[in-house]
Design an enzyme around this catalytic site. Structure first.
Site, short mmCIF file in Angstrom:
data_model
loop_
_atom_site.label_atom_id
_atom_site.label_comp_id
_atom_site.label_asym_id
_atom_site.label_seq_id
_atom_site.Cartn_x
_atom_site.Cartn_y
_atom_site.Cartn_z
N ARG A 111 -6.66 8.48 -11.02
CA ARG A 111 -7.51 8.97 -12.11
C ARG A 111 -7.86 10.43 -11.94
O ARG A 111 -7.98 11.17 -12.92
CB ARG A 111 -8.78 8.10 -12.20
N GLY A 136 2.06 0.04 -11.11
CA GLY A 136 1.57 -0.39 -12.42
C GLY A 136 0.41 0.48 -12.89
O GLY A 136 0.32 0.83 -14.08
N GLN A 174 -6.75 -1.56 -15.93
CA GLN A 174 -5.61 -0.77 -16.41
C GLN A 174 -5.58 -0.75 -17.94
O GLN A 174 -5.34 0.29 -18.54
CB GLN A 174 -4.31 -1.33 -15.83
N SER A 183 -9.00 -6.34 -17.08
CA SER A 183 -8.03 -5.43 -16.47
C SER A 183 -8.49 -4.00 -16.66
O SER A 183 -8.61 -3.51 -17.79
CB SER A 183 -6.65 -5.61 -17.11
N LYS A 205 -6.96 4.35 -3.97
CA LYS A 205 -5.77 4.51 -4.85
C LYS A 205 -6.20 4.66 -6.30
O LYS A 205 -5.69 5.53 -7.02
CB LYS A 205 -4.84 3.30 -4.66
N SER A 206 -7.10 3.82 -6.76
CA SER A 206 -7.53 3.87 -8.17
C SER A 206 -8.14 5.24 -8.50
O SER A 206 -7.83 5.84 -9.54
CB SER A 206 -8.57 2.79 -8.43
N ASP A 252 -7.05 -7.48 -5.78
CA ASP A 252 -5.95 -7.10 -4.87
C ASP A 252 -6.11 -7.68 -3.47
O ASP A 252 -5.29 -7.42 -2.60
CB ASP A 252 -5.85 -5.58 -4.78
C1 S3P Z 1 -6.22 -1.09 -10.84
C2 S3P Z 1 -6.53 -2.23 -11.51
C3 S3P Z 1 -6.10 -3.57 -11.09
C4 S3P Z 1 -5.52 -3.59 -9.68
C5 S3P Z 1 -4.66 -2.40 -9.39
C6 S3P Z 1 -5.44 -1.10 -9.59
C7 S3P Z 1 -6.69 0.21 -11.36
O1 S3P Z 1 -5.12 -4.04 -12.01
O2 S3P Z 1 -4.80 -4.77 -9.44
O3 S3P Z 1 -4.17 -2.43 -8.08
O4 S3P Z 1 -6.70 1.21 -10.62
O5 S3P Z 1 -7.09 0.26 -12.54
P1 S3P Z 1 -5.59 -4.75 -13.38
O6 S3P Z 1 -6.54 -3.84 -14.02
O7 S3P Z 1 -4.36 -4.93 -14.22
O8 S3P Z 1 -6.18 -6.06 -12.94
#
Ligand code: S3P
Length: 434
Positions: free
Chosen positions: A16, A84, A160, A158, A11-12, A311
């Protein structure tokens, strides 16, 4: 459970690949893209911002990007649904463009904190011109006309936050620097390099990193091969560990060390997980993982491991319930601001099925009941959280009584095809789940 499956793409990396493809002039191709709702919302946002995003079928996608700083002002609200990651990363990319965009999502996403992203983006010149109480969605962001490069230390580990600053920094002149005292997943850094940006990462302190991005690069279109998502592999993996007689193989799972804290922890608990056919896929180490039913024992999970398994605590808690002895998970504060308050929701999921759980500050302690020892029989409230739904279903596979969930719809945000893949391994998920 027996058999061999490949879980969907990471997913990440999928988010991107779409975003960097959209920030690159020319044709980027992606194979193995996760076609879950979260990622599809990011694809929709990229289209709304002016990129051409085509689904070629079979997990293959093509993105014609608009270049760094080249997003067009969207005609409608950007709706990120439950995601998110999609929302926060796109906020970063929009912050570097002279446009105004409104961000929204479902009730879960509307409840999540956005100030952690907006604070550094404001330092770079972006302005929030409208927001719900507490810096939450829906909110309208006006990107910077002349984005400023900043040096920013993230207040929590984080990816994110780090990624939002780096994506905004692409449009700023000079060096944008992000410092993290605990390293978080590094997919943005790796992919920026893959697209030709100048980005250098150095160690910082005991567990941290200092990342320096040279702004205003000419990104070069390329191909991104998305490996199988270790966070999705976690569910059949734990299922196989707790259902007696199981032996499964999970194909091509990404083994980026910033994502594999769960695998380390499960092995410490006595899990038989072996890596076969190790290879490189899309710049990441991957392997086929053979997972065999195992007698598990409780362990202590150190707080510094949290970023590499952030996660995975829900499904770890399920494994811990079937272990002998206590599992003490330290430092879980960030779990409170995920798709749901995962600390409380995980404890509730276990308690309603007869497992004793303590929450002490930011720690969670699961009192294991041994293989086959979990009573089950409860209905789990999933709180619009895909990972609670899948974790509860794994618990039900090995509990004495079936476990019900109140809603399976959110599984599609990250793991489309979950039920069919699991049933293909012989998991008894109940006829009403599809
Ligand atoms: C993610 C970062 C994580 C994770 C999310 C995916 C990402 O969140 O929990 O499911 O793809 O950058 P945080 O960076 O806020 O911990």
């Amino acid at each position: 459970m027996t058999g061999r499956i490949r879980v969907p793409g990471d997913k990440s990396i999928s988010h991107r690949a779409l975003i960097l493809g959209a920030l690159t002039v020319g044709e980027t191709t992606i194979s193995g893209l996760l076609e879950g709702d979260d990622v599809l919302n990011t694809a929709g946002a990229m289209r709304a911002l002016g990129a051409k995003v085509e689904n070629l079928g079979g997990g293959n996608w093509r993105v014609h990007g608009v270049g760094v700083g080249g997003f067009a002002e969207p005609a409608a609200v950007l709706d990120f649904g439950n995601s998110g990651t999609g929302c926060r990363l796109v906020m970063g990319a929009v912050a570097g463009c002279p446009i105004t965009a409104t961000f929204d999502g479902d009730a879960s996403l509307r409840s999540r904190p956005m100030r952690r992203i907006l604070d550094p983006l404001a330092k770079m010149g972006a302005r929030v011109i409208d927001q719900a109480e507490g810096g939450r969605l829906p909110l309208t962001l006006k990107g910077a006309t002349d984005p400023l490069p900043i040096e920013y230390e993230t207040p929590v580990a984080s990816a994110q936050i780090k990624s939002a600053v780096l994506l905004a920094g692409l449009a700023a002149p000079g060096e944008t620097i992000v410092i993290e005292t605990e390293a978080s997943r590094d997919h943005t850094e790796k992919m920026l390099k893959h697209f030709g940006a100048k980005i250098v990462t150095k160690p910082h302190g005991d567990h941290g990193r200092r990342i320096v991005l040279q702004g205003q690069p000419e990104l070069e279109p390329c191909h991104v091969a998305v490996p199988a998502d270790p966070s999705s592999a976690a569910f059949p993996m734990v299922g196989a560990l707790i259902v007696p007689g199981s032996e499964i193989i999970l194909d091509g799972v990404m083994l980026n060390p910033l994502r594999t804290g769960l695998f380390t922890t499960l092995r410490e608990m006595g899990a038989k997980i072996t890596e076969e056919n190790k290879r490189d896929d899309g710049g990441e180490n991957v392997a086929d993982l053979r997972v065999t039913f195992s007698a598990l024992k409780g362990v202590a999970v150190p707080a510094e491991r949290a970023p590499s398994m952030i996660d995975e605590y829900l499904v770890l808690a399920v494994a811990a319930a079937f272990a002998e002895g206590k599992t003490h998970m330290h430092g879980l504060k960030e779990l409170r601001v995920k798709e749901s308050d995962r600390l409380e929701a995980t404890a509730a999921m276990l308690r309603v099925n007869g497992v004793t759980v303590d929450i002490e500050g930011d720690d969670m302690i699961v009192h294991g009941m041994g293989a086959g020892g979990v009573p089950g029989g409860g209905e789990v409230a999933t709180h619009m959280d895909h990972r609670i739904a899948m974790s509860a279903l794994m618990m039900g596979l090995a509990a004495k009584q079936p476990v019900r969930i109140d809603d399976s719809a959110f599984i599609a945000t990250s793991f489309p095809g979950f039920v069919d893949l699991m049933k293909g391994l012989g998991a008894n998920l109940g006829a009403d789940l599809s």
